[in-house]
Enzyme design. Structure first.
Site, mmCIF file in Angstrom:
data_model
loop_
_atom_site.group_PDB
_atom_site.id
_atom_site.type_symbol
_atom_site.label_atom_id
_atom_site.label_comp_id
_atom_site.label_asym_id
_atom_site.label_seq_id
_atom_site.Cartn_x
_atom_site.Cartn_y
_atom_site.Cartn_z
ATOM 1 N N ARG A 91 3.336 2.096 21.205
ATOM 2 C CA ARG A 91 3.623 1.341 20.188
ATOM 3 C C ARG A 91 4.930 0.748 20.207
ATOM 4 O O ARG A 91 5.156 -0.326 19.262
ATOM 5 C CB ARG A 91 3.131 2.000 18.914
ATOM 6 C CG ARG A 91 1.520 1.561 18.550
ATOM 7 C CD ARG A 91 1.345 0.287 17.894
ATOM 8 N NE ARG A 91 1.246 0.100 16.745
ATOM 9 C CZ ARG A 91 2.478 -0.257 16.050
ATOM 10 N NH1 ARG A 91 3.170 -1.261 16.823
ATOM 11 N NH2 ARG A 91 2.623 -0.235 14.781
ATOM 12 N N TYR A 136 -13.102 -6.003 3.740
ATOM 13 C CA TYR A 136 -11.705 -6.428 4.157
ATOM 14 C C TYR A 136 -11.644 -8.035 3.991
ATOM 15 O O TYR A 136 -10.591 -8.681 3.662
ATOM 16 C CB TYR A 136 -11.425 -6.131 5.494
ATOM 17 C CG TYR A 136 -11.099 -4.658 5.412
ATOM 18 C CD1 TYR A 136 -9.779 -4.145 5.043
ATOM 19 C CD2 TYR A 136 -12.106 -3.552 5.849
ATOM 20 C CE1 TYR A 136 -9.445 -2.919 4.929
ATOM 21 C CE2 TYR A 136 -11.667 -2.239 5.641
ATOM 22 C CZ TYR A 136 -10.401 -1.985 5.438
ATOM 23 O OH TYR A 136 -9.986 -0.650 5.160
#
Ligand code: CP3
Length: 340
Positions: free
Chosen positions: A36, A148
């Site tokens: 990441r 969402y």
């Protein structure tokens, strides 16, 4: 080939209770943080080589009994016409779809073309796994995806999505039905690409009163499950915060019901667990106690779940980013060593 996970899903006897961990490839892992550090989260999801690498980390480092595709439930919303971004410390940020014009403008997706990187990742992961453990594909439930899409991100009050259900129920029905079609197409493409089990995440179904849960979450999930290609492929329905909805679980045509720690696993096994496997249900925060305590509480769940086939061990919700990695390892060992 370790088939304990699939066997347990279909309530066949296994030598030990299989375990996997929701969000098992994630920020609590230094090896994940390393990847990441190079790319943002969406790039990671959209690069099959990197998604494959990260999917395999918990297989090698934790020895879990199943792999889960590294992706996110919000991925299929983008090709529907909703912008999706992930911001550090904020979470997902989406272009909120709140009026009739915006909702009716959403398009059905063609998953093989619109989310081809997901299908490429699945094919690549299957190849790299070489049959060591099965691969789980997944989707959000229509209602969780709608939450969402309508809220535009994470929320505490849910007033936009609930406001839609109460003020424009037919429009909400239209949105859930459209999302059900998208989820069907998306999950069947995952099965065609090589997913060996399918989990539907209903993270937000448990914010609704019973009648709204049935109309806006359960019904569209039933439609999804009825249209899945599921020959030899177990279907897992995970409902967060759903203890008060347990009386509906028997009527859902899934092979496995995933529960959280607010629900008594012994009771779940005695009721809907007679005809379905049960997945769960350690509180993720137990992993902040000592390894001895983790072991004790894992064994307590195994005890309460009882000897009948059809228990898949998991946390009641995703593993938290601050979790000590050694405790995740201790948990998997504790479940694997347990014998009645
Ligand atoms: O389980 C796995 O290891 C597979 C990968 C996976 C992710 N998200 C990776 C992820 C899965 C199955 C999901 C599902 C998901 N995503 C759900 C349903 C399950 C649940 O937790 O209830 C939901 C609601 C989402 C939406 C989502 N994605 C949120 C709210 C966030 C931000 C909050 C947070 O935890 O940071 C994400 C981001 C996300 N999804 C991360 C990971 C590893 C962290 C991203 C990063 O690396 O910065």
């Amino acid at each position: 080939m370790n088939n304990t996970y699939i066997d347990a899903c279909f309530r066949r006897p296994t030598e030990h209770t299989p375990i996997w961990i929701m969000r098992q490839a994630g920020r609590y892992m230094p090896q994940y943080q390393e990847v990441r550090g190079q790319v943002d989260f969406l790039t990671l999801c959209k690069t099959p080589e990197l998604a494959t690498k990260v999917t395999l980390l918990p297989i090698d480092l934790l020895n879990v009994d199943a792999a889960i595709l590294f992706s996110d439930i919000l991925i299929p919303l983008e090709p529907m016409g909703i912008s999706v971004a992930f911001e550090d410390k904020v979470g997902p940020v989406l272009s909120a779809v709140q009026d009739e014009t915006a909702i009716r403008a959403l398009r059905r997706i063609e998953a093989d073309e619109d989310t081809g990187f997901v299908m490429d990742a699945i094919r690549m992961i299957r190849k790299e796994l070489e049959g060591r453990v099965p691969l789980i594909g997944f989707s959000g439930s229509p209602f969780t995806l709608a939450t969402y899409a309508v809220e535009g991100g994470t929320t505490k009050s849910f007033h936009n999505i609930k406001g839609l259900l109460y003020s424009r129920p037919e429009l909400a029905d239209y949105l859930m039905d459209l999302l059900a079609d998208v989820v069907i197409n998306y999950l069947n493409a995952q099965v065609d690409a090589g997913a060996q089990a399918i989990q539907i995440f209903d993270t937000w179904g448990g914010i609704l009163a019973d009648p709204e849960y049935v109309r806006f979450s359960l019904k569209p999930v039933q439609k999804v499950i009825a249209h899945l290609k599921r020959d030899g492929i177990p279907v897992i329905y995970y409902l967060n915060n759903g203890a008060y909805l347990a009386h509906h679980m028997d009527g859902i045509d899934a092979d496995v019901i995933g529960i959280d720690w607010r629900q008594d696993i012994g009771q779940a096994r005695r009721t809907f667990g007679q005809r379905k496997a049960v997945q769960g249900n350690l509180d993720p925060t137990v992993l902040f106690a000592s390894p001895q305590e983790v072991r004790l509480r894992a064994h307590r769940i195994l005890e309460e779940a009882g000897p009948a086939p059809g228990h898949v061990f998991n946390l009641g919700h995703g593993i938290l980013p601050q979790t000590p990695m050694d405790n995740a390892i201790a948990l998997v060992e504790a479940v694997h060593e347990y014998r009645r």
